[in-house]
Write a protein that holds these residues in place. Structure first.
Motif, PDB file in Angstrom:
ATOM      1  N   SER A  19       0.810  -1.209   0.000  1.00 54.00           N
ATOM      2  CA  SER A  19       0.000   0.000   0.000  1.00 54.00           C
ATOM      3  C   SER A  19       0.849   1.267   0.000  1.00 54.00           C
ATOM      4  O   SER A  19       0.352   2.355  -0.302  1.00 54.00           O
ATOM      5  CB  SER A  19      -0.944   0.010   1.213  1.00 54.00           C
ATOM      6  N   GLU A  20       2.136   1.143   0.326  1.00 53.61           N
ATOM      7  CA  GLU A  20       3.005   2.310   0.441  1.00 53.61           C
ATOM      8  C   GLU A  20       4.043   2.408  -0.673  1.00 53.61           C
ATOM      9  O   GLU A  20       4.540   3.496  -0.964  1.00 53.61           O
ATOM     10  CB  GLU A  20       3.726   2.292   1.793  1.00 53.61           C
ATOM     11  N   TYR A  21       4.391   1.277  -1.278  1.00 50.67           N
ATOM     12  CA  TYR A  21       5.435   1.236  -2.300  1.00 50.67           C
ATOM     13  C   TYR A  21       4.849   0.783  -3.636  1.00 50.67           C
ATOM     14  O   TYR A  21       3.794   0.155  -3.693  1.00 50.67           O
ATOM     15  CB  TYR A  21       6.536   0.242  -1.915  1.00 50.67           C
ATOM     16  N   ASP A  22       5.596   1.045  -4.714  1.00 47.40           N
ATOM     17  CA  ASP A  22       5.260   0.501  -6.028  1.00 47.40           C
ATOM     18  C   ASP A  22       5.841  -0.901  -6.140  1.00 47.40           C
ATOM     19  O   ASP A  22       6.970  -1.159  -5.691  1.00 47.40           O
ATOM     20  CB  ASP A  22       5.844   1.373  -7.144  1.00 47.40           C
ATOM     21  N   PHE A  23       5.082  -1.802  -6.752  1.00 45.84           N
ATOM     22  CA  PHE A  23       5.572  -3.167  -6.960  1.00 45.84           C
ATOM     23  C   PHE A  23       6.516  -3.184  -8.160  1.00 45.84           C
ATOM     24  O   PHE A  23       6.131  -2.824  -9.270  1.00 45.84           O
ATOM     25  CB  PHE A  23       4.392  -4.113  -7.176  1.00 45.84           C
ATOM     26  N   VAL A  24       7.763  -3.589  -7.926  1.00 47.30           N
ATOM     27  CA  VAL A  24       8.766  -3.625  -8.991  1.00 47.30           C
ATOM     28  C   VAL A  24       8.715  -4.949  -9.737  1.00 47.30           C
ATOM     29  O   VAL A  24       8.795  -5.001 -10.963  1.00 47.30           O
ATOM     30  CB  VAL A  24      10.177  -3.381  -8.409  1.00 47.30           C
ATOM     31  N   GLY A  25       8.589  -6.054  -9.003  1.00 44.41           N
ATOM     32  CA  GLY A  25       8.532  -7.353  -9.649  1.00 44.41           C
ATOM     33  C   GLY A  25       8.985  -8.461  -8.721  1.00 44.41           C
ATOM     34  O   GLY A  25       9.280  -8.242  -7.540  1.00 44.41           O
ATOM     35  N   ILE A  26       9.057  -9.668  -9.272  1.00 44.30           N
ATOM     36  CA  ILE A  26       9.491 -10.858  -8.537  1.00 44.30           C
ATOM     37  C   ILE A  26      10.870 -11.261  -9.039  1.00 44.30           C
ATOM     38  O   ILE A  26      11.131 -11.255 -10.239  1.00 44.30           O
ATOM     39  CB  ILE A  26       8.498 -12.012  -8.723  1.00 44.30           C
ATOM     40  N   ALA A  27      11.746 -11.602  -8.130  1.00 40.15           N
ATOM     41  CA  ALA A  27      13.102 -12.016  -8.495  1.00 40.15           C
ATOM     42  C   ALA A  27      13.530 -13.171  -7.605  1.00 40.15           C
ATOM     43  O   ALA A  27      12.922 -13.447  -6.573  1.00 40.15           O
ATOM     44  CB  ALA A  27      14.078 -10.846  -8.354  1.00 40.15           C
TER      45      ALA A  27
ATOM     46  N   LEU B 264       9.740 -10.550  -3.401  1.00 43.69           N
ATOM     47  CA  LEU B 264       8.871  -9.501  -3.907  1.00 43.69           C
ATOM     48  C   LEU B 264       9.583  -8.175  -3.692  1.00 43.69           C
ATOM     49  O   LEU B 264       9.917  -7.824  -2.557  1.00 43.69           O
ATOM     50  CB  LEU B 264       7.525  -9.509  -3.165  1.00 43.69           C
ATOM     51  N   ILE B 265       9.807  -7.439  -4.770  1.00 36.62           N
ATOM     52  CA  ILE B 265      10.578  -6.208  -4.692  1.00 36.62           C
ATOM     53  C   ILE B 265       9.639  -5.016  -4.847  1.00 36.62           C
ATOM     54  O   ILE B 265       8.871  -4.924  -5.815  1.00 36.62           O
ATOM     55  CB  ILE B 265      11.670  -6.165  -5.777  1.00 36.62           C
ATOM     56  N   PHE B 266       9.720  -4.094  -3.883  1.00 37.79           N
ATOM     57  CA  PHE B 266       8.921  -2.871  -3.883  1.00 37.79           C
ATOM     58  C   PHE B 266       9.879  -1.686  -3.768  1.00 37.79           C
ATOM     59  O   PHE B 266      10.939  -1.784  -3.151  1.00 37.79           O
ATOM     60  CB  PHE B 266       7.942  -2.851  -2.710  1.00 37.79           C
ATOM     61  N   ALA B 267       9.482  -0.550  -4.345  1.00 40.37           N
ATOM     62  CA  ALA B 267      10.356   0.623  -4.275  1.00 40.37           C
ATOM     63  C   ALA B 267       9.554   1.891  -4.512  1.00 40.37           C
ATOM     64  O   ALA B 267       8.431   1.862  -5.026  1.00 40.37           O
ATOM     65  CB  ALA B 267      11.489   0.506  -5.298  1.00 40.37           C
ATOM     66  N   LYS B 268      10.170   3.016  -4.137  1.00 45.15           N
ATOM     67  CA  LYS B 268       9.656   4.343  -4.463  1.00 45.15           C
ATOM     68  C   LYS B 268      10.753   5.043  -5.262  1.00 45.15           C
ATOM     69  O   LYS B 268      11.496   5.880  -4.744  1.00 45.15           O
ATOM     70  CB  LYS B 268       9.332   5.130  -3.191  1.00 45.15           C
TER      71      LYS B 268
ATOM     72  N   ARG C 101      14.774  -0.846 -12.485  1.00 42.54           N
ATOM     73  CA  ARG C 101      13.935  -2.016 -12.253  1.00 42.54           C
ATOM     74  C   ARG C 101      14.657  -3.278 -12.708  1.00 42.54           C
ATOM     75  O   ARG C 101      14.766  -4.251 -11.958  1.00 42.54           O
ATOM     76  CB  ARG C 101      12.600  -1.874 -12.994  1.00 42.54           C
ATOM     77  N   GLN C 102      15.160  -3.283 -13.936  1.00 49.69           N
ATOM     78  CA  GLN C 102      15.849  -4.464 -14.449  1.00 49.69           C
ATOM     79  C   GLN C 102      17.135  -4.735 -13.690  1.00 49.69           C
ATOM     80  O   GLN C 102      17.490  -5.885 -13.421  1.00 49.69           O
ATOM     81  CB  GLN C 102      16.138  -4.281 -15.944  1.00 49.69           C
ATOM     82  N   SER C 103      17.853  -3.658 -13.334  1.00 44.26           N
ATOM     83  CA  SER C 103      19.102  -3.826 -12.605  1.00 44.26           C
ATOM     84  C   SER C 103      18.856  -4.409 -11.215  1.00 44.26           C
ATOM     85  O   SER C 103      19.590  -5.295 -10.756  1.00 44.26           O
ATOM     86  CB  SER C 103      19.819  -2.478 -12.493  1.00 44.26           C
TER      87      SER C 103
END
Length: 317
Positions: A129-137, A255-259, A270-272
């Protein structure tokens, strides 16, 4: 086998892993299940063994008209409750065993066939709810027992060995360690070596990491742990998920999240970031899978009380 840590909540899938109308196989405590998500976002799970001639249902397909999963051997259809659909009729009693799921936002949890012992942690929903979902790694099956896989993420001395080529950590210092039951938290400061231009070009994520990276790792034993850190491109949260597949086989994904800021840098970072996580998990996997059987240690390093606390939780479960 007897279930590992019976009564623990396991985060067996993220919604993005399932796709739409596509079978997805999950193994939890030596039992195979098939999960699928329909176009309305409903998620179902059954024992993966067809009750007719024991075909793996995950090799079948989803009938979009009825939302049923179809056996690959004889095209028998089962709904999300395990009821057989045949010759235009839906049976009233299930013959395939369903797996009870708890879906929270995009996270699919299950206690397996065990009674709940601890509550599902709310932290993943909070982060989402606080971060953007970047992706799964870092999605991988590690040929190692559950405890060994959990302990490497409680080891604050392996960065400058196991991950030396990726981040070139020369010093790692634990500044705080708090614990309360199945929750514990560690704060650390990691100092990097000076990087050459070539190293920065090959690994752009290093451009966002300060010389001394301050981070916090929060543990919700035994389901997930979260690493928080602040970079030059903004804060991120790395949710590490693991659950037991077999006695000596553990599933892990992150699960990677970021702002991230500014906006234009997001695709590159994101890819890096996801690539770096893949490398980290691969390096941890090698460390777990290549070491010799455990013996009492003859050397004690600073900060090992974190691992000792995790072992205590595991053995007293």
């Amino acid at each position: 086998m007897n279930p590992i840590l019976p009564g623990a909540p396991w985060l067996i899938a993220h919604r993005s892993m399932l796709g739409i109308n596509r079978p997805h196989k999950v193994t939890l405590n030596e039992q195979d299940y098939v999960l699928w998500q329909n176009d309305r976002g409903e998620i179902f799970a059954l024992n993966n063994v067809c009750p007719h001639m024991q075909a793996p249902l995950s090799d079948g397909w989803i009938c979009q008209e009825r939302g049923t999963i179809t056996c690959p051997f004889h095209a028998l259809e089962f709904d999300g409750e395990g009821r057989l659909y045949r010759e235009g009729k839906q049976q009233t009693q299930p013959i395939a065993q369903p797996l009870k799921l708890i879906v929270k936002r995009d996270c699919v949890w299950s206690y397996g066939d065990c009674e709940s012992r601890v509550a599902i942690p709310e932290i993943v929903e909070q982060i989402a709810s606080e971060y953007d979902f970047v992706g799964i790694a870092g999605e991988k099956t590690i040929q190692g027992d559950f405890l060994s896989t959990w302990l490497i993420n409680s080891d604050f001395n392996h960065q400058n060995g196991t991950h030396r080529e990726l981040f070139q950590i020369v010093q790692n210092q634990m500044t705080e360690f708090d614990q309360d039951g199945f929750w514990y938290k560690v704060k650390q400061e990691s100092t990097r070596a000076d990087n050459s231009l070539r190293e920065l070009l090959l690994n752009p994520v290093l451009l966002t990491i300060p010389k001394v990276l301050k981070s916090t790792v929060e543990y919700f034993f035994p389901s997930v742990l979260v690493l928080y850190a602040e970079t030059g491109a903004g804060p991120f949260a790395q949710v590490v998920v693991q659950y037991p597949q077999q006695h000596n086989q553990t599933k892990i994904y992150e699960l990677i999240f970021a702002k991230l800021k500014p906006t234009w840098v997001k695709p590159l970072l994101r890819q890096s970031m996801l690539k770096a996580i893949d490398v980290i998990v691969e390096q941890d996997t090698t460390a777990i899978e290549t070491r010799y059987p455990r013996q009492p240690g003859k050397v004690k390093l600073p900060g090992e009380e974190v691992m000792m606390y995790a072992e205590k939780l595991y053995h007293e479960w």
